[in-house]
Design a protein around this motif. Sequence first.
Motif, PDB file in Angstrom:
ATOM      1  N   UNK A   1       0.736   2.042  -6.153  1.00  0.00           N
ATOM      2  CA  UNK A   1       1.911   1.199  -6.370  1.00  0.00           C
ATOM      3  C   UNK A   1       1.540  -0.255  -6.642  1.00  0.00           C
ATOM      4  N   UNK A   2       0.493  -0.740  -6.003  1.00  0.00           N
ATOM      5  CA  UNK A   2       0.110  -2.149  -6.150  1.00  0.00           C
ATOM      6  C   UNK A   2      -0.328  -2.490  -7.572  1.00  0.00           C
ATOM      7  N   UNK A   3      -0.626  -1.468  -8.381  1.00  0.00           N
ATOM      8  CA  UNK A   3      -1.099  -1.702  -9.750  1.00  0.00           C
ATOM      9  C   UNK A   3      -0.086  -1.301 -10.813  1.00  0.00           C
ATOM     10  N   UNK A   4       1.187  -1.126 -10.423  1.00  0.00           N
ATOM     11  CA  UNK A   4       2.197  -0.671 -11.373  1.00  0.00           C
ATOM     12  C   UNK A   4       3.324  -1.685 -11.527  1.00  0.00           C
ATOM     13  N   UNK A   5       4.015  -1.588 -12.662  1.00  0.00           N
ATOM     14  CA  UNK A   5       5.151  -2.453 -12.928  1.00  0.00           C
ATOM     15  C   UNK A   5       6.409  -1.866 -12.277  1.00  0.00           C
ATOM     16  N   UNK A   6       7.095  -2.689 -11.512  1.00  0.00           N
ATOM     17  CA  UNK A   6       8.336  -2.289 -10.867  1.00  0.00           C
ATOM     18  C   UNK A   6       9.536  -2.729 -11.708  1.00  0.00           C
ATOM     19  N   UNK A   7      10.636  -2.049 -11.523  1.00  0.00           N
ATOM     20  CA  UNK A   7      11.892  -2.348 -12.224  1.00  0.00           C
ATOM     21  C   UNK A   7      12.750  -3.267 -11.353  1.00  0.00           C
ATOM     22  N   UNK A   8      13.225  -4.401 -11.884  1.00  0.00           N
ATOM     23  CA  UNK A   8      14.109  -5.267 -11.087  1.00  0.00           C
ATOM     24  C   UNK A   8      15.431  -4.568 -10.780  1.00  0.00           C
TER      25      UNK A   8
ATOM     26  N   UNK B   1       0.860  -1.175   0.000  1.00  0.00           N
ATOM     27  CA  UNK B   1       0.000   0.000   0.000  1.00  0.00           C
ATOM     28  C   UNK B   1       0.903   1.233   0.000  1.00  0.00           C
ATOM     29  N   UNK B   2       0.843   2.014  -1.069  1.00  0.00           N
ATOM     30  CA  UNK B   2       1.677   3.200  -1.224  1.00  0.00           C
ATOM     31  C   UNK B   2       1.125   4.037  -2.377  1.00  0.00           C
ATOM     32  N   UNK B   3       1.093   5.342  -2.253  1.00  0.00           N
ATOM     33  CA  UNK B   3       1.532   6.176  -1.133  1.00  0.00           C
ATOM     34  C   UNK B   3       0.443   6.453  -0.108  1.00  0.00           C
ATOM     35  N   UNK B   4      -0.650   5.673  -0.145  1.00  0.00           N
ATOM     36  CA  UNK B   4      -1.722   5.829   0.830  1.00  0.00           C
ATOM     37  C   UNK B   4      -2.080   4.489   1.420  1.00  0.00           C
ATOM     38  N   UNK B   5      -2.565   4.520   2.648  1.00  0.00           N
ATOM     39  CA  UNK B   5      -3.164   3.360   3.298  1.00  0.00           C
ATOM     40  C   UNK B   5      -4.647   3.669   3.471  1.00  0.00           C
ATOM     41  N   UNK B   6      -5.492   2.795   2.961  1.00  0.00           N
ATOM     42  CA  UNK B   6      -6.921   3.007   3.066  1.00  0.00           C
ATOM     43  C   UNK B   6      -7.440   4.016   2.061  1.00  0.00           C
TER      44      UNK B   6
ATOM     45  N   UNK C   1       1.121  -1.354   9.147  1.00  0.00           N
ATOM     46  CA  UNK C   1       0.909  -0.089   8.450  1.00  0.00           C
ATOM     47  C   UNK C   1       1.704   1.052   9.064  1.00  0.00           C
ATOM     48  N   UNK C   2       2.196   1.921   8.193  1.00  0.00           N
ATOM     49  CA  UNK C   2       2.587   3.279   8.530  1.00  0.00           C
ATOM     50  C   UNK C   2       1.565   4.173   7.852  1.00  0.00           C
ATOM     51  N   UNK C   3       0.476   4.475   8.549  1.00  0.00           N
ATOM     52  CA  UNK C   3      -0.630   5.214   7.969  1.00  0.00           C
ATOM     53  C   UNK C   3      -1.927   4.485   8.243  1.00  0.00           C
ATOM     54  N   UNK C   4      -3.033   5.130   7.895  1.00  0.00           N
ATOM     55  CA  UNK C   4      -4.349   4.529   8.141  1.00  0.00           C
ATOM     56  C   UNK C   4      -5.370   5.199   7.240  1.00  0.00           C
TER      57      UNK C   4
ATOM     58  N   UNK D   1       2.314   7.320   2.962  1.00  0.00           N
ATOM     59  CA  UNK D   1       2.028   6.219   3.870  1.00  0.00           C
ATOM     60  C   UNK D   1       2.482   4.938   3.185  1.00  0.00           C
ATOM     61  N   UNK D   2       2.685   3.897   3.956  1.00  0.00           N
ATOM     62  CA  UNK D   2       3.087   2.609   3.392  1.00  0.00           C
ATOM     63  C   UNK D   2       2.521   1.495   4.267  1.00  0.00           C
ATOM     64  N   UNK D   3       2.112   0.414   3.621  1.00  0.00           N
ATOM     65  CA  UNK D   3       1.536  -0.683   4.391  1.00  0.00           C
ATOM     66  C   UNK D   3       1.675  -2.018   3.698  1.00  0.00           C
TER      67      UNK D   3
END
Length: 304
Positions: free
Chosen positions: A81-88, A54-59, A266-269, A144-146
Amino acid sequence: MKHDGQIFTLENEDLLVAVNRHGAELARIYDKKAGRELLWNADPAVWNRHAPILFPFVGKCYDGKYRHQEKDYPMGAHGFARDMEFEPLLCDMDECWYRLKDTPETFSKYPFHFELEVGHRLEGRTIQVMWRVNNTGSEDLLFMAGGHPAFRVPEGRTIYDYTFEFNKTGTRAGTCQDGLHYQAPNADGFEQEDLGGTLALTDGRVPLTKGFFDRALTYIFDQAAVGSVSLLLDGKPYVTVRCDDFPYLGVWSVEATHPFVCLEPWYGRCDAEGYTGELKDREGVVTLPAWESWEKSYSITIGE
């Protein structure tokens, strides 16, 4: 070690762990000795994720938007972030890292420059989940990050075979003895003060009985009170999430069917009902100064 371009696999004599480049998400934890899968299988008919970051928001943000420097920006639940392609970045025998950088698209709805690096390390029967956030801009980075790992119910069992065991922050702090304060969201996903309460415990434990999630759709334990939480099966740890010093821990399951339990550091809510203030004043937001980095980690240990 195996890499097929999208899925990277870490493996030892105990566990097989798969990490998806999409969302840098844990996609599989297989206990080789017990012959069983631990993570939810992301069945889209129930819940189409395994363990999203969860980034950059939680909830959720109230009314689907947040305010930064007197301007409103749209934002979906749990960020993007959960819906994006990351770079190895690094993929070796027992550890892998992926990175996500801001883009013009992210900047249009989240006006910050950042790098998010997500790592996974396999150590025996424990998976370390590591986060590094780099502020690559000249102003404070607000985020935030979770974690959101979902642990499936073993075959032939139900959610009601579990018992929770909560331990305090600090490796020698012992169990949370009598009770834990929690906050809770309403049916729309926003926290309401009158929905919170205290979860009664006996020696740090509480059985997951029918009606447990009727009291709260999601339990959000606050005040950095929980250092680790275990799902016990037949009195023994089935899985343990250690999250020392995290300010919040969420516990959630899908209504009605309850095929898994999420243990979420979580860091955030989530936003409070009706909140329309500035992002910097929202509870749980991390403020990272220009050009600095922020690192946190939690762990998942599979019981024997």
